[in-house]
Design a protein around this motif. Structure first.
Motif, short mmCIF file in Angstrom:
data_model
loop_
_atom_site.label_atom_id
_atom_site.label_comp_id
_atom_site.label_asym_id
_atom_site.label_seq_id
_atom_site.Cartn_x
_atom_site.Cartn_y
_atom_site.Cartn_z
N ARG A 13 -1.62 -4.81 -13.37
CA ARG A 13 -2.92 -5.38 -13.03
C ARG A 13 -3.79 -4.38 -12.29
O ARG A 13 -4.99 -4.24 -12.55
CB ARG A 13 -2.70 -6.62 -12.15
CG ARG A 13 -3.94 -7.17 -11.45
CD ARG A 13 -3.58 -8.02 -10.25
NE ARG A 13 -3.04 -7.19 -9.17
CZ ARG A 13 -2.27 -7.66 -8.18
NH1 ARG A 13 -1.95 -8.94 -8.12
NH2 ARG A 13 -1.82 -6.85 -7.25
N ASP A 14 -3.19 -3.69 -11.33
CA ASP A 14 -3.96 -2.77 -10.49
C ASP A 14 -4.45 -1.55 -11.25
O ASP A 14 -5.28 -0.79 -10.75
CB ASP A 14 -3.12 -2.34 -9.27
CG ASP A 14 -2.90 -3.48 -8.30
OD1 ASP A 14 -1.98 -3.38 -7.46
OD2 ASP A 14 -3.65 -4.48 -8.38
N ARG A 15 -3.92 -1.33 -12.44
CA ARG A 15 -4.33 -0.15 -13.23
C ARG A 15 -5.01 -0.53 -14.52
O ARG A 15 -5.45 0.34 -15.26
CB ARG A 15 -3.09 0.72 -13.53
CG ARG A 15 -2.64 1.49 -12.31
CD ARG A 15 -1.15 1.72 -12.23
NE ARG A 15 -0.84 2.22 -10.91
CZ ARG A 15 -0.63 1.44 -9.85
NH1 ARG A 15 -0.63 0.13 -9.96
NH2 ARG A 15 -0.39 1.96 -8.65
N ALA A 38 1.91 -7.11 -11.46
CA ALA A 38 0.94 -6.73 -10.43
C ALA A 38 0.66 -5.23 -10.49
O ALA A 38 -0.48 -4.80 -10.31
CB ALA A 38 1.48 -7.11 -9.05
#
Lengths: 440, 171
Positions: free
Chosen positions: A175-177, A172
């Motif tokens: 994923r956010d980056r 996660a």
């Protein structure tokens, strides 16, 4: 030295999964070619039959089984570090457990190749599985070979589950980056993880229970593998010592392999502040302990053979020490029980060169231990007229090289896609008085 | 706690300040709290007081089913296709313990993972609120769902606890 905080942990660990350089791909060519050679050799073997391997009467199990046991052994240390050390709250495990778990997964996959490679008719491998068929035939659940299937399959599935579950929060984070299709890729694998308090609560509970399940697996799986030998009446095999002997040996070789992988990894990724000298020293201390267990096991085996006054047992152990395979035997004794004693000295425990060299020697020694157990016992059983020798053929050696290539390729690829150090656990164990972040 | 409702979102720098924020909000009677953090925090978990996870029941159920399956499979197949070996029992419990043990661990482990997914409501195909990348990075988000008349109380409590940023989120 910059203090470790949330920002730095994110930055340093995510840097390890940046786009690989040309040099990375060049290095990968080595295990890749080994894999090609191994696969070609296996293909040739399937076409021409098992006769192209050196396996023949009386040594019907050769280095395929040696490699199988070797790789199962390597796999055990990962679970020891990630599950058992988690349960006893050994904090030093945090920086090294993820890479050890990755090693476990690929080691068990590599081990699983060998029973298939060893089959004369590999296309019938599924016959060992319990499935209803029109002849109403079922596997023999009293056979150690069937126990093996269940134990290895369980270990593979549980190790994968444990690794994946622990990775979800880190995926996660990535994923956010991430950008483009990588964001979608990590997004699917992260299952929509957000890091809410409720999610962390259930995650922590599930992680604890999985660790509790993985712990008896470490002991049981290699005990089951050892019973492939101990349940036979072959001299040198039929001994009650085999389960603890093999489990001790598994931890010994697995820890050595962890050091062999960690030393170059921390150098390549610049993870000196995460995988510190203290971590490597802690691993070395445990190796001293397992090395002493191995030495004690060798002494016990030989003592019991002598004390039993059983002429066949005595002959087997005499043959191991001074017979046709005496070099392999003495490599086993020296590399497994004497060389690790060097780790009694702090200088040896904290010097990366000595750590790397000794860990490689231990793995060589442990490979030869399995070779000595299997080949000398089978080649020198009850009937002198049936004694024989075994030498691995070029096909067997090529397949063995291919297996090493398989393992290294998978490991190297995995640590460039997923973080080899646990981001969330590193953050969790940062001292609470340190400020979390000074920036974003 | 649902984040679809309106409420106040505070951004914290440190688990201890976030914990203070949780305590202050609970003292004000605002208990619909969601904390988003980049790592597990026992301090925050304690402050929220959510209790023990239900995952353990999945683990127990899975393990029991696995044990029964392991023994059942090995005993049934031995009876239905017996290999008679010189007076040795057809149904032999010691070797079957190994199969039952492995199936106990396998089913228990998989049930644990399934339990975690179900309890944590994963996979989430759509986030309830757009994920803020800071909460998987270096910040801790504290969201309290409340009525509009409590917004200012909640904001003040969070600022007092040490929030870097406080904002009202309306849906």
């Amino acid at each position: 030295m910059e203090t470790l905080d949330y920002v730095r942990v994110n930055r340093d660990v995510l840097r390890t999964i940046e786009r690989p350089t040309k040099r990375y791909f060049l290095w990968l060519l080595i295990p890749f070619f080994a894999l090609i050679i191994g696969f070609s050799a296996w293909f040739y073997q399937v076409q021409m039959g098992l006769g192209v391997a050196g396996i023949s009467h009386p040594v019907m199990w050769g280095i395929y089984v040696v490699n199988f046991v070797f790789w199962v052994g390597i796999a055990h240390s990962g679970t020891l570090i990630s599950a058992i050390l988690f349960l006893v709250r050994a904090r030093w495990r945090t920086a090294v457990y993820r890479a050890a778990e990755i090693m476990t997964l690929f080691a068990i996959m590599t081990a699983g190749l060998f029973p298939l490679i060893h089959l004369g008719r590999p296309w019938y491998f599924y016959w060992i599985l319990p499935y209803p068929n029109q002849r109403w035939q079922w596997p023999n659940f009293k056979s150690p070979l069937t126990w093996d299937v269940f134990a290895i399959m369980t270990y593979l599935i549980i190790s994968f589950t444990f690794l994946y579950m622990g990775l979800i929060p880190d995926i996660a984070t990535i994923r956010d980056r991430a950008k483009g299709s990588w964001r979608k890729f990590y997004g699917i694998l992260s299952l929509g993880w957000q890091g809410t308090d409720e999610q962390w609560r259930h995650f922590s509970s599930a992680y604890l229970f999985l660790a509790a399940f993985a712990t008896p697996l470490v002991v049981s799986v290699h005990s089951v593998v050892s019973w492939d030998f101990a349940m036979a009446v072959v001299p040198g095999w039929h001994s009650t010592i085999f389960a603890p002997y093999f489990v001790g040996g598994a931890i010994h070789s697995g820890l050595a392999m962890v050091i062999t992988l960690m030393v170059p990894m921390r150098r390549i990724f610049g993870l000196y502040d995460y995988i510190t000298e203290k971590h490597l020293e802690s691993l070395a201390k445990v190796i001293v302990f397992t090395g002493l267990i191995m030495g004690y096991s060798y002494l016990t085996e030989h003592f019991i053979a002598w004390y039993s006054a059983n002429p066949v047992e005595m002959e087997t152990f005499k043959y191991r020490a001074i017979g046709d395979y005496w070099p392999e035997f003495w490599i086993m004794i020296v590399f497994n029980s004497l060389v690790p004693l060097a780790f009694f000295f702090k200088k040896m425990r904290t010097n990366v060169v000595s750590l790397l060299v000794i860990s490689i020697l231990i793995n060589v020694g442990m490979w030869f231990e399995r070779f000595v157990i299997i080949v000398t016992s089978l080649g020198h059983e009850f009937m002198p007229h049936a004694w024989g020798l075994y030498r691995p053929s070029p096909i067997e050696l090529s397949i063995m090289a291919g297996a090493f290539g398989f393992f290294l390729l998978l490991f190297a690829a995995f640590i460039k896609i997923f973080p080899a150090v646990s981001i969330c656990e590193m953050k969790e164990h940062l001292p609470l008085h340190i400020e979390v972040s000074k920036g974003k | 706690m649902s984040m679809r409702s309106s409420g106040v979102l505070g951004i914290f720098n440190h688990p201890m300040t976030a914990k203070k924020g949780v305590k202050r909000l609970r003292d004000l009677g605002l208990a619909e709290i969601t904390v988003l953090s980049p790592c597990a925090s026992h301090e925050i978990e304690e402050a929220i007081g959510a209790g023990v996870s239900r995952v353990r029941w999945f683990t127990l159920t899975g393990a029991i089913i696995g044990g029964i399956f392991g023994f059942g499979l090995s005993i049934y197949t031995s009876v239905v296709w017996s290999q008679i070996v010189s007076g040795k029992p057809v149904v032999s419990i010691p070797p079957f313990i190994i199969i039952a043990f492995e199936m106990t661990v396998l089913f228990g482990g998989l049930a644990t993972f399934l339990g975690m997914l179900l309890c944590a409501r994963l996979p989430q195909l759509r986030f309830e609120r757009t994920a803020d990348e800071r909460f998987t990075g270096s910040k801790i988000g504290l969201f309290v769902a409340c009525a509009a008349e409590n917004f200012s109380k909640a904001q003040e409590a969070m600022r007092d606890a040490g929030a870097e940023e406080v904002s009202v989120e309306t849906n």
